[in-house]
Design an enzyme around this catalytic site. Sequence first.
Site, PDB file in Angstrom:
ATOM      1  N   ASP A 183      44.115  44.422  53.050  1.00  0.00           N
ATOM      2  CA  ASP A 183      43.176  44.806  52.001  1.00  0.00           C
ATOM      3  C   ASP A 183      43.714  44.088  50.774  1.00  0.00           C
ATOM      4  O   ASP A 183      44.782  44.455  50.259  1.00  0.00           O
ATOM      5  CB  ASP A 183      43.215  46.332  51.794  1.00  0.00           C
ATOM      6  CG  ASP A 183      42.223  46.756  50.734  1.00  0.00           C
ATOM      7  OD1 ASP A 183      42.154  46.073  49.693  1.00  0.00           O
ATOM      8  OD2 ASP A 183      41.525  47.756  50.933  1.00  0.00           O
ATOM      9  N   HIS A 184      43.021  43.052  50.315  1.00  0.00           N
ATOM     10  CA  HIS A 184      43.664  42.198  49.303  1.00  0.00           C
ATOM     11  C   HIS A 184      43.924  42.943  47.991  1.00  0.00           C
ATOM     12  O   HIS A 184      44.747  42.524  47.194  1.00  0.00           O
ATOM     13  CB  HIS A 184      42.875  40.904  49.072  1.00  0.00           C
ATOM     14  CG  HIS A 184      41.670  41.036  48.194  1.00  0.00           C
ATOM     15  ND1 HIS A 184      40.467  41.499  48.636  1.00  0.00           N
ATOM     16  CD2 HIS A 184      41.493  40.770  46.875  1.00  0.00           C
ATOM     17  CE1 HIS A 184      39.601  41.497  47.632  1.00  0.00           C
ATOM     18  NE2 HIS A 184      40.186  41.073  46.548  1.00  0.00           N
ATOM     19  N   HIS A 246      38.862  49.012  49.405  1.00  0.00           N
ATOM     20  CA  HIS A 246      39.523  48.848  48.098  1.00  0.00           C
ATOM     21  C   HIS A 246      39.563  50.138  47.279  1.00  0.00           C
ATOM     22  O   HIS A 246      40.605  50.527  46.765  1.00  0.00           O
ATOM     23  CB  HIS A 246      38.825  47.776  47.263  1.00  0.00           C
ATOM     24  CG  HIS A 246      38.622  46.477  47.983  1.00  0.00           C
ATOM     25  ND1 HIS A 246      39.535  45.974  48.868  1.00  0.00           N
ATOM     26  CD2 HIS A 246      37.608  45.571  47.958  1.00  0.00           C
ATOM     27  CE1 HIS A 246      39.105  44.820  49.355  1.00  0.00           C
ATOM     28  NE2 HIS A 246      37.935  44.553  48.823  1.00  0.00           N
TER      29      HIS A 246
HETATM   30  C1  BG6 Z   1      35.826  41.606  48.588  1.00  0.00           C
HETATM   31  C2  BG6 Z   1      34.376  41.938  48.717  1.00  0.00           C
HETATM   32  O1  BG6 Z   1      36.589  42.338  49.499  1.00  0.00           O
HETATM   33  O2  BG6 Z   1      36.267  41.912  47.256  1.00  0.00           O
HETATM   34  C3  BG6 Z   1      33.554  41.170  47.688  1.00  0.00           C
HETATM   35  O3  BG6 Z   1      33.941  41.605  50.022  1.00  0.00           O
HETATM   36  C4  BG6 Z   1      34.093  41.407  46.301  1.00  0.00           C
HETATM   37  O4  BG6 Z   1      32.177  41.538  47.737  1.00  0.00           O
HETATM   38  C5  BG6 Z   1      35.601  41.164  46.248  1.00  0.00           C
HETATM   39  O5  BG6 Z   1      33.428  40.529  45.399  1.00  0.00           O
HETATM   40  C6  BG6 Z   1      36.175  41.583  44.919  1.00  0.00           C
HETATM   41  O6  BG6 Z   1      37.498  41.168  44.850  1.00  0.00           O
HETATM   42  P1  BG6 Z   1      38.207  40.897  43.448  1.00  0.00           P
HETATM   43  O7  BG6 Z   1      39.615  40.562  43.827  1.00  0.00           O
HETATM   44  O8  BG6 Z   1      37.462  39.745  42.818  1.00  0.00           O
HETATM   45  O9  BG6 Z   1      38.072  42.133  42.649  1.00  0.00           O
END
Ligand code: BG6
Length: 493
Positions: A183-184, A246
């Site tokens: 989960d990044h 997230h």
């Molecule tokens: C991803 C989603 O996991 O996270 C995207 O699939 C979203 O829809 C993105 O735009 C948001 O990531 P960050 O790091 O830009 O907040």
Amino acid sequence: MNTPLYNGLLTTIVIFGASGDLTQRKLIPSLFNLFHKRRTPKKFQIFGFGGTAFTDEQFREHLHKGMQEFAGYEFTDEEWTVFASSLHYTSGKYTETSDFQNLAEMLTVSEEGEANRLFYMAVPPTLFPAIIDNLDATGQLVENGGWRRVVLEKPFGTDLASAVELNKQVHKALHENQIYRIDHYLGKETVQNILFTRFANTIFEPIWNRNYIDHVQITVSEKVGLEHRAGFYDGVGVLRDMFQNHILQILTLVAMEPPASFSASHLRNEKVKVLSAITPMTPEQVAVNTVRAQYKGYRNEEKVNPKSTTPTYAALRLYINNWRWKGVPFYLRSGKNIAEKQTQIIIQFKEPPTTMFPMQTMKPNMLVLYLQPDEGVHLRFEAKAPDTVNETRSVDMEFHYESAFGKSAIPESYERLLLDALQGDASLFTRADEVETAWSLIDPILQTWETHQTPPLAVYKPGSWGPPEAYDLLARDGRRWLNEEASRLLDKE
Ligand code: BG6
């Protein structure tokens, strides 16, 4: 940063989906930066596997272009040339066992003995089982000397049943401790800093509970719309895309008990406890505790079903039924095409029980964790306005990453996650039971939305802060979204 914990063997990183976007934009720039910082294993090689027919040279050229476009930092040609010499490519089909046999043979030849292997699945999750079966069938998951680990990109399943099934499939060939579900958001410095704010200080923890906190707001708003992902997004929607992973992850870090240590099992046990303390909603509760909405014009977007009811915005009210949080509402919201990109957590404290000052000028304390952009932490408190008898004004104690640590202090989240996977630290990856428990909360909401179309799908103006229904959700509790006040803390500088 600590010295990397490697076992001295050559490490091979195999990327499935190597000709795709994620590899070019995130994975290679992150691996390169780890190499630049001397954090990769001393001996390593990267094998790309994908559908496109590249030679090694073409693959390197394709990734070099990506570095120039997406890396976001300076690098020298000399360093790239050294790094690029470790890059190799082989094309193949994910369902074709003979292509995996070829891969196995290439790896064995290039490794010249025992080696570690990290398999990174930068592919749609529908392909995970076929790839893992093929790796298994060709003997590539056997740990005879070096370790074998698999990194799985999100989304992990599309509902509870599919996540359970996927866990079963991957567990057929792998032990849980070999699986790294990404989960990044957990790779973001500011998300990790939630734990450091809470547990590396003594001043917050004693008041981090229902006795002092009125409610919590978590906002992950995005200015962007579908960004060429309409085909994927229309089948998914905001709840699966942002909440199941997230936002619930952020929630667990805000709400969890102090873990006994920062180890993967202690940390993840506490996260699962938080999710388990939330009662899945009944359809009646979904009707009053959730808002689903779509931005105006969504159905006219290319590749979107003109009758789509996919929500691009959602707001939820959740309760965590434990001693710390009983009765404290957590308001969560996320959407596409919103006025601003903001990821922030607002902890709204209670008003003082009684006061000798005129209440109209006083505001309750507010702690804001700005996860992105303008990363930092702010505490709003009241001070006596000078030259008045007894008026107060809100003032702010603030910490900005940029001024405290420098402009480019925050690395790309994939960098940390790749490093952890290489070093065998699964703390920032989600465990099987954690993913399933998260789905068990999201599933009943999805079912009520999709089967009963309840609550009705609201509409919001692109570039606004979401539909009026989301304001009503808080207004019914006598509260409101506090992002404007939180922005004011940033704007006044
Ligand atoms: C991803 C989603 O996991 O996270 C995207 O699939 C979203 O829809 C993105 O735009 C948001 O990531 P960050 O790091 O830009 O907040």
